[in-house]
Design a protein around this motif. Structure first.
Motif, PDB file in Angstrom:
ATOM      1  N   SER A   7     -57.504  55.247 -68.235  1.00 29.69           N
ATOM      2  CA  SER A   7     -58.324  55.272 -69.449  1.00 29.69           C
ATOM      3  C   SER A   7     -57.688  54.319 -70.440  1.00 29.69           C
ATOM      4  N   THR A   8     -58.487  53.429 -70.970  1.00 24.94           N
ATOM      5  CA  THR A   8     -57.967  52.391 -71.845  1.00 24.94           C
ATOM      6  C   THR A   8     -59.030  52.000 -72.863  1.00 24.94           C
ATOM      7  N   THR A   9     -58.698  51.078 -73.728  1.00 20.55           N
ATOM      8  CA  THR A   9     -59.659  50.511 -74.668  1.00 20.55           C
ATOM      9  C   THR A   9     -59.706  49.008 -74.424  1.00 20.55           C
ATOM     10  N   ILE A  10     -60.903  48.492 -74.199  1.00 21.30           N
ATOM     11  CA  ILE A  10     -61.066  47.058 -73.955  1.00 21.30           C
ATOM     12  C   ILE A  10     -62.058  46.515 -74.973  1.00 21.30           C
ATOM     13  N   ASN A  11     -61.589  45.569 -75.760  1.00 28.00           N
ATOM     14  CA  ASN A  11     -62.413  44.945 -76.799  1.00 28.00           C
ATOM     15  C   ASN A  11     -63.025  45.988 -77.728  1.00 28.00           C
ATOM     16  N   GLY A  12     -62.240  47.028 -78.024  1.00 33.29           N
ATOM     17  CA  GLY A  12     -62.665  48.063 -78.955  1.00 33.29           C
ATOM     18  C   GLY A  12     -63.486  49.186 -78.352  1.00 33.29           C
ATOM     19  N   ASP A  13     -63.825  49.078 -77.081  1.00 37.80           N
ATOM     20  CA  ASP A  13     -64.629  50.109 -76.416  1.00 37.80           C
ATOM     21  C   ASP A  13     -63.780  50.886 -75.426  1.00 37.80           C
ATOM     22  N   ASP A  14     -64.002  52.196 -75.349  1.00 38.85           N
ATOM     23  CA  ASP A  14     -63.313  53.006 -74.351  1.00 38.85           C
ATOM     24  C   ASP A  14     -63.754  52.560 -72.962  1.00 38.85           C
ATOM     25  N   ALA A  15     -62.815  52.521 -72.040  1.00 37.60           N
ATOM     26  CA  ALA A  15     -63.116  52.126 -70.664  1.00 37.60           C
ATOM     27  C   ALA A  15     -62.287  52.976 -69.710  1.00 37.60           C
ATOM     28  N   GLU A  16     -62.844  53.230 -68.554  1.00 38.79           N
ATOM     29  CA  GLU A  16     -62.137  53.945 -67.494  1.00 38.79           C
ATOM     30  C   GLU A  16     -62.387  53.223 -66.186  1.00 38.79           C
ATOM     31  N   THR A  76     -59.868  40.788 -74.645  1.00 43.44           N
ATOM     32  CA  THR A  76     -60.152  39.663 -73.756  1.00 43.44           C
ATOM     33  C   THR A  76     -61.014  38.645 -74.503  1.00 43.44           C
ATOM     34  N   ILE A  77     -61.286  37.547 -73.885  1.00 42.31           N
ATOM     35  CA  ILE A  77     -62.144  36.528 -74.475  1.00 42.31           C
ATOM     36  C   ILE A  77     -63.527  37.093 -74.777  1.00 42.31           C
ATOM     37  N   GLU A  78     -64.003  38.030 -73.977  1.00 38.17           N
ATOM     38  CA  GLU A  78     -65.329  38.608 -74.198  1.00 38.17           C
ATOM     39  C   GLU A  78     -65.427  39.342 -75.532  1.00 38.17           C
ATOM     40  N   GLY A  79     -64.307  39.806 -76.060  1.00 34.87           N
ATOM     41  CA  GLY A  79     -64.309  40.526 -77.327  1.00 34.87           C
ATOM     42  C   GLY A  79     -64.078  39.643 -78.536  1.00 34.87           C
TER      43      GLY A  79
END
Length: 158
Positions: A7-16, A76-79
């Motif tokens: 469980s992490t946060t990627i570009n400000g969004d929670d991700a699993e 990441t670049i996407e964020g």
């Protein structure tokens, strides 16, 4: 081999995601999460094409295991863009032709953003030092350095 639930946060969004013990963060981002901006140029941390920030620290995602992202904040670049509005670095790179093939560009942009967050008024030498881990075989670095300078000035004036 035991898989890991992360469980992490990627570009400000929670991700699993689920990953194997030997799967790199780069592989997870690209193959499991569909974030293909970070590129694999070398797989050994020498080219910077896979640069992301992990808890505010610039890293080569090919050298980080996916399981190490547990509880972390990843950018990441996407964020980088804000919706349809490009980040000033992205816009200036386009306007000043500081890119060509695009393989290195996402990593360079992430590294430059990381620099400007820490030092909004870098010298040419500081920009060159900060981007030294990012290899570009197409454009040379003069346009890249100039684009970072211009974007930094624009960002300071806002």
């Amino acid at each position: 081999m035991k898989n890991f639930h992360v469980s992490t946060t990627i570009n400000g969004d929670d991700a699993e995601f689920i990953c194997t013990p030997d799967e790199t963060l780069l592989d997870v981002l690209r193959n499991r999460l569909g974030l293909t901006g970070a590129k694999e140029g070398c797989g050994t941390g020498d080219c910077g094409a896979c640069s992301v920030t992990l808890n505010g620290r610039l890293v080569c995602s090919c050298l980080v295991l996916g399981a190490e992202a547990e509880g972390a904040e990843i950018e990441t670049i996407e964020g980088m863009a804000d919706g349809d509005d490009l980040h000033p670095l992205q816009r200036v790179f386009i306007d000043k032709a500081a890119l060509q093939c695009g393989v290195c560009t996402p990593g360079i942009l992430v590294a430059a953003r990381s620099l400007l967050e820490k030092n909004p008024e870098p010298t040419d030498e500081e920009i060159r030092y900060w981007l030294a881990g990012n290899l570009c075989r197409c454009t040379g670095y003069d346009k890249i350095i100039k684009a970072v300078q211009i974007a930094a000035a624009e960002m300071r004036s806002v």
